[in-house]
Design an enzyme around this catalytic site. Structure first.
Site, PDB file in Angstrom:
ATOM      1  N   ASN A  11       0.875  -1.174   0.000  1.00 36.69           N
ATOM      2  CA  ASN A  11       0.000   0.000   0.000  1.00 36.69           C
ATOM      3  C   ASN A  11       0.908   1.217   0.000  1.00 36.69           C
ATOM      4  OD1 ASN A  11      -1.741   2.076   0.505  1.00 36.69           O
ATOM      5  ND2 ASN A  11      -2.373   1.376   2.547  1.00 36.69           N
ATOM      6  N   LYS A  13       0.125   4.249  -0.234  1.00 31.56           N
ATOM      7  CA  LYS A  13      -0.497   5.426   0.403  1.00 31.56           C
ATOM      8  C   LYS A  13      -0.273   6.669  -0.478  1.00 31.56           C
ATOM      9  CE  LYS A  13      -0.110   3.131   4.829  1.00 31.56           C
ATOM     10  NZ  LYS A  13       0.026   3.210   6.281  1.00 31.56           N
ATOM     11  N   HIS A  97      -9.387   1.148   4.981  1.00 22.77           N
ATOM     12  CA  HIS A  97      -8.117   1.331   5.689  1.00 22.77           C
ATOM     13  C   HIS A  97      -8.349   2.248   6.892  1.00 22.77           C
ATOM     14  CE1 HIS A  97      -4.000   2.417   6.607  1.00 22.77           C
ATOM     15  NE2 HIS A  97      -3.645   1.341   5.927  1.00 22.77           N
ATOM     16  N   GLU A  99      -6.710   4.605   8.014  1.00 25.87           N
ATOM     17  CA  GLU A  99      -6.485   6.031   7.736  1.00 25.87           C
ATOM     18  C   GLU A  99      -7.724   6.652   7.100  1.00 25.87           C
ATOM     19  OE1 GLU A  99      -2.841   5.397   5.602  1.00 25.87           O
ATOM     20  OE2 GLU A  99      -1.877   4.829   7.490  1.00 25.87           O
ATOM     21  N   GLU A 169      -4.981  -4.959  10.524  1.00 25.70           N
ATOM     22  CA  GLU A 169      -3.946  -3.947  10.733  1.00 25.70           C
ATOM     23  C   GLU A 169      -4.211  -3.219  12.051  1.00 25.70           C
ATOM     24  OE1 GLU A 169      -2.116  -2.724   6.691  1.00 25.70           O
ATOM     25  OE2 GLU A 169      -3.819  -1.414   7.072  1.00 25.70           O
ATOM     26  N   GLY A 175       2.958   2.233  10.793  1.00 24.14           N
ATOM     27  CA  GLY A 175       3.910   3.331  10.642  1.00 24.14           C
ATOM     28  C   GLY A 175       4.651   3.675  11.927  1.00 24.14           C
ATOM     29  N   SER A 215       3.830  -2.184  10.207  1.00 28.99           N
ATOM     30  CA  SER A 215       5.290  -2.250  10.384  1.00 28.99           C
ATOM     31  C   SER A 215       5.893  -3.597   9.980  1.00 28.99           C
ATOM     32  CB  SER A 215       5.682  -1.886  11.827  1.00 28.99           C
ATOM     33  OG  SER A 215       5.297  -0.550  12.113  1.00 28.99           O
TER      34      SER A 215
HETATM   35  P1  13P Z   1       3.299   0.374   7.628  1.00 32.07           P
HETATM   36  O1  13P Z   1       3.811  -0.893   7.001  1.00 32.07           O
HETATM   37  O2  13P Z   1       4.006   1.599   7.181  1.00 32.07           O
HETATM   38  O3  13P Z   1       3.199   0.245   9.121  1.00 32.07           O
HETATM   39  O4  13P Z   1       1.774   0.550   7.095  1.00 32.07           O
HETATM   40  C1  13P Z   1       0.899  -0.500   7.184  1.00 32.07           C
HETATM   41  C2  13P Z   1      -0.328  -0.153   6.433  1.00 32.07           C
HETATM   42  O5  13P Z   1      -1.077   0.712   6.828  1.00 32.07           O
HETATM   43  C3  13P Z   1      -0.589  -0.886   5.174  1.00 32.07           C
HETATM   44  O6  13P Z   1      -1.878  -0.646   4.729  1.00 32.07           O
END
Ligand code: 13P
Length: 258
Positions: A11, A13, A97, A99, A169, A175, A215
């Site tokens: 992803n 982002k 997601h 976010e 997740e 992150g 992560s």
């Molecule tokens: P990270 O791997 O940066 O922690 O992000 C995970 C994520 O949100 C994948 O959709």
């Protein structure tokens, strides 16, 4: 040994220009070639989808969008639809997601409509579920995660849902560099599979790929992917560099072969 083919998805982002996206996709496609023992998917920003689809032609790497609207067309300024994602060359779409839930008002009801719309158009929904740190500390992890799952699949049957992919997740692991311990992740993944079986039947539940995200790095991928119900990874930060993402892909292929 499971019959579920591992899936490693990146992803990206809100990152990468068209040129950067094509360069990264090209490096991944060169590694994957016409296929590995695991499936591999990349999820660029919407403005790069068409160009990345061209880069990926002839490779086994799949293309994912990061969101969609549930309507096909109409007066929905700023939105994209499953039809347009197909037109751009996508086979997958990330939905719900954290976010989007946190920053853009995504609701369980919206996620469910998006899942249904994607399935109609034969796009694979990658439905994200996960708890916040506060919810985890309050002992609400399973209530939150299983509730999100139930809402996302409400009213849809196992036949329609056949292609579904779930991504667990935990928000506190995204992150932050703080990965869930492999056993803790497995506990939630096991509960997800049991809930899927309760909702739509065991044979479907046993076929659904449940990815872990938060992560994931080359250093922890093998341990996570050794868990019986972790069928792959949804990778954020580490998917932005081929030198980090490729070892995670290789960990996915090792899971398939173990
Ligand atoms: P990270 O791997 O940066 O922690 O992000 C995970 C994520 O949100 C994948 O959709």
């Amino acid at each position: 040994m499971t019959s579920r083919k591992p899936l490693i998805a990146g992803n990206w982002k809100l990152n990468n220009t068209v040129a950067e996206s094509q360069a990264l996709a090209g490096a991944i496609a060169a590694h994957v070639g016409d296929g590995l023992a695991c499936d591999v998917v990349v999820g660029p920003v919407a403005t790069s989808l068409t160009a990345v689809a061209q880069t990926l032609q002839g490779s086994a790497v799949g293309l994912s969008a990061q969101n969609t609207h549930w309507e096909d067309s109409g007066a929905f300024t700023g939105e994209l639809s499953p039809t347009l994602l197909l037109d751009a060359g996508c086979g997958y779409c990330i939905i719900g997601h954290s976010e989007r839930r946190q920053f853009f008002g995504e609701t369980d009801a919206g996620v469910r409509k998006k899942v249904a719309a994607l399935l109609v158009h034969k796009l694979v929904p990658i439905v994200c579920v996960g708890e916040s740190l506060e919810q985890r500390e309050a002992g609400q992890t399973l209530d939150v995660v299983l509730g999100q799952l139930e809402a996302a699949t409400d009213g849809l049957d196992a036949v329609a849902l056949a292609p579904l992919v779930v991504a667990y997740e935990p928000i506190w692991a995204i992150g932050t560099g703080r990965t869930a311990k492999a056993e803790d992740a497995q506990e939630v993944h096991g509960a997800i599979r049991a809930k899927l079986a309760e909702l739509k039947g065991e044979s479907w539940a046993n076929s659904v790929r449940v990815l872990y995200g938060g992560s994931v790095k080359p250093a922890n991928a093998d341990e996570l992917l050794a868990q019986p119900d972790i069928d792959g990874a949804l990778v954020g930060g580490a998917s932005l560099s081929a030198s980090d993402f490729i070892p995670i892909i290789d960990a996915g292929a090792r899971r398939a072969e173990s």
